[in-house]
Structures are given as C-alpha cells and as structure tokens.
Design a protein around this motif. Sequence first.
Motif, PDB file in Angstrom:
ATOM      1  N   UNK A  37       1.109  -1.538   0.204  1.00 39.21           N
ATOM      2  CA  UNK A  37      -0.131   0.137   0.304  1.00 39.21           C
ATOM      3  C   UNK A  37       0.785   1.454   0.055  1.00 39.21           C
ATOM      4  N   UNK A  38       0.774   1.809  -0.815  1.00 44.04           N
ATOM      5  CA  UNK A  38       1.458   3.350  -0.979  1.00 44.04           C
ATOM      6  C   UNK A  38       1.230   4.121   0.217  1.00 44.04           C
ATOM      7  N   UNK A  39       2.272   5.133   0.575  1.00 46.10           N
ATOM      8  CA  UNK A  39       2.482   5.712   1.965  1.00 46.10           C
ATOM      9  C   UNK A  39       0.928   6.454   2.600  1.00 46.10           C
ATOM     10  N   UNK A  40       0.334   6.415   3.556  1.00 47.98           N
ATOM     11  CA  UNK A  40      -0.311   6.590   4.353  1.00 47.98           C
ATOM     12  C   UNK A  40      -2.035   6.531   4.153  1.00 47.98           C
ATOM     13  N   UNK A  41      -1.815   5.015   4.091  1.00 48.61           N
ATOM     14  CA  UNK A  41      -2.996   4.471   5.047  1.00 48.61           C
ATOM     15  C   UNK A  41      -2.288   3.919   5.455  1.00 48.61           C
ATOM     16  N   UNK A  42      -3.078   3.414   6.939  1.00 51.74           N
ATOM     17  CA  UNK A  42      -3.153   2.807   8.258  1.00 51.74           C
ATOM     18  C   UNK A  42      -3.588   1.906   8.424  1.00 51.74           C
ATOM     19  N   UNK A  43      -3.486   0.670   9.544  1.00 46.74           N
ATOM     20  CA  UNK A  43      -4.145  -0.146   9.605  1.00 46.74           C
ATOM     21  C   UNK A  43      -4.166  -0.346  11.364  1.00 46.74           C
ATOM     22  N   UNK A  44      -5.598  -1.052  10.810  1.00 44.73           N
ATOM     23  CA  UNK A  44      -6.376  -1.006  12.083  1.00 44.73           C
ATOM     24  C   UNK A  44      -7.577  -2.144  11.941  1.00 44.73           C
ATOM     25  N   UNK A  45      -8.458  -2.095  13.529  1.00 43.48           N
ATOM     26  CA  UNK A  45      -9.452  -2.893  13.390  1.00 43.48           C
ATOM     27  C   UNK A  45     -10.948  -2.437  12.777  1.00 43.48           C
ATOM     28  N   UNK A  46     -11.515  -2.761  11.576  1.00 46.34           N
ATOM     29  CA  UNK A  46     -12.857  -2.009  11.804  1.00 46.34           C
ATOM     30  C   UNK A  46     -13.720  -2.917  11.085  1.00 46.34           C
ATOM     31  N   UNK A  47     -14.937  -3.009  10.904  1.00 54.70           N
ATOM     32  CA  UNK A  47     -15.696  -3.733  10.938  1.00 54.70           C
ATOM     33  C   UNK A  47     -15.614  -5.256  11.287  1.00 54.70           C
ATOM     34  N   UNK A  48     -14.786  -5.533  12.233  1.00 59.07           N
ATOM     35  CA  UNK A  48     -14.274  -6.554  12.708  1.00 59.07           C
ATOM     36  C   UNK A  48     -13.389  -7.423  12.046  1.00 59.07           C
ATOM     37  N   UNK A  49     -12.951  -6.523  11.275  1.00 56.61           N
ATOM     38  CA  UNK A  49     -11.608  -6.965  10.309  1.00 56.61           C
ATOM     39  C   UNK A  49     -11.108  -6.622  10.397  1.00 56.61           C
ATOM     40  N   UNK A  50      -9.103  -6.270   9.814  1.00 54.13           N
ATOM     41  CA  UNK A  50      -8.263  -6.397   9.279  1.00 54.13           C
ATOM     42  C   UNK A  50      -8.347  -4.898   8.416  1.00 54.13           C
ATOM     43  N   UNK A  51      -8.677  -3.945   8.869  1.00 52.46           N
ATOM     44  CA  UNK A  51      -8.777  -3.041   7.843  1.00 52.46           C
ATOM     45  C   UNK A  51      -7.580  -1.990   7.564  1.00 52.46           C
ATOM     46  N   UNK A  52      -7.537  -1.270   6.494  1.00 49.04           N
ATOM     47  CA  UNK A  52      -6.483  -0.621   6.067  1.00 49.04           C
ATOM     48  C   UNK A  52      -7.291   0.992   5.732  1.00 49.04           C
ATOM     49  N   UNK A  53      -6.953   1.824   6.355  1.00 51.01           N
ATOM     50  CA  UNK A  53      -8.074   3.144   6.071  1.00 51.01           C
ATOM     51  C   UNK A  53      -7.431   4.656   6.005  1.00 51.01           C
ATOM     52  N   UNK A  54      -8.129   5.894   5.290  1.00 49.39           N
ATOM     53  CA  UNK A  54      -7.278   6.717   5.562  1.00 49.39           C
ATOM     54  C   UNK A  54      -7.797   7.299   6.267  1.00 49.39           C
ATOM     55  N   UNK A  55      -7.145   7.474   7.473  1.00 49.72           N
ATOM     56  CA  UNK A  55      -7.401   8.528   8.512  1.00 49.72           C
ATOM     57  C   UNK A  55      -7.488   9.516   8.792  1.00 49.72           C
ATOM     58  N   UNK A  56      -8.025   9.709   9.875  1.00 45.10           N
ATOM     59  CA  UNK A  56      -8.956  11.110  10.377  1.00 45.10           C
ATOM     60  C   UNK A  56      -7.455  12.103   9.828  1.00 45.10           C
ATOM     61  N   UNK A  57      -6.469  12.023   9.892  1.00 45.60           N
ATOM     62  CA  UNK A  57      -5.855  13.047  10.116  1.00 45.60           C
ATOM     63  C   UNK A  57      -5.239  13.439   8.588  1.00 45.60           C
ATOM     64  N   UNK A  58      -5.230  12.622   7.500  1.00 45.88           N
ATOM     65  CA  UNK A  58      -5.049  12.855   5.662  1.00 45.88           C
ATOM     66  C   UNK A  58      -6.530  13.175   5.638  1.00 45.88           C
ATOM     67  N   UNK A  59      -7.420  12.572   6.089  1.00 42.97           N
ATOM     68  CA  UNK A  59      -9.343  12.536   6.017  1.00 42.97           C
ATOM     69  C   UNK A  59     -10.046  12.605   6.898  1.00 42.97           C
TER      70      UNK A  59
END
Length: 152
Positions: free
Chosen positions: A34-56
Amino acid sequence: MTIEAKTPDEYLEKLPKERKEVISKLRETVKNNLPRGFEECINYKMLGYVVPHSIYPNGYHCDPKLPLPFINIASQKNFVALYHMGIYANPELLDWFVVEYPKHVSTKLDMGKSCIRFKNIYTIPYQLIAALCQKMTPQEWIALYEKNTKKS
C-alpha cells in the motif's frame, strides 16, 4: 466467522492455524504494497486499511467518526475475503483486475462488488494482490470517493 479483536495482532491470534498463516501472508502483502498514508486497524471486525482522519478529517460518510475505509481482510466461515473499495468505485481498476486474475489463478474469480472471495486458501494470488494495492494512493482514493459520494 466474526472475530472480536481490538488490534490486528489480536485478530491473528484468534484465527485457526491454517487461516492464521494465510491471513498473515495476505496482511504482509497488503502492508508492504500500500502507498504511504494508509493505516492498519480493526474496523468492521476485520483487518482494515484506512485513510486516517489526520489525512481525511471528514471520515466515512456513513459514520464520520470512522476513518475512510479502503481495504479489509477477513477470515469468513467458508473463505478468506479481501474487500477493496477501489475496485468497487473504479470500473477501470475492476476491469484490470478481472483481466489479470486468470493469469495468476486457474480457478474462476469469485467476486462481489468489492469482495474477492478465496475459497481455496492455497491459490491466493499474492503477487496480483500486491500489484492491486500499489494502484491507488490515499489522495487518489479520497478524490474517487468524493466524486462517487457526490453522485448519490
């Protein structure tokens, strides 16, 4: 199969051994490509890769308290799933993926709108998933997301 976890590592720890190996490899493939900027987390009870609030800061329109989702990985009852919102939102990316898939896997593509289902965990096309992950930056995803959500 729903897994209650607060962190990606906890999610992996709760998986059966054969799924843990596959999900771990899929996780590393996504994280490494993944390009720089996405963050890993848990969302929807799955492994998630999201655009964090710090960017969006606007977050996800369905619930602005949540970061903007992009990719999820899940161990479901009968398959491993990769959810890729870019494929759902970008017809050209979907077309590319559909053409490339048979070059990597001999079985038929099993796919919903954003969900790619891998029923045979031994034929996951990790190289293709890596290439897919490299195709969209957080900024490109935000622009596409905003374009598509303004239509509705």
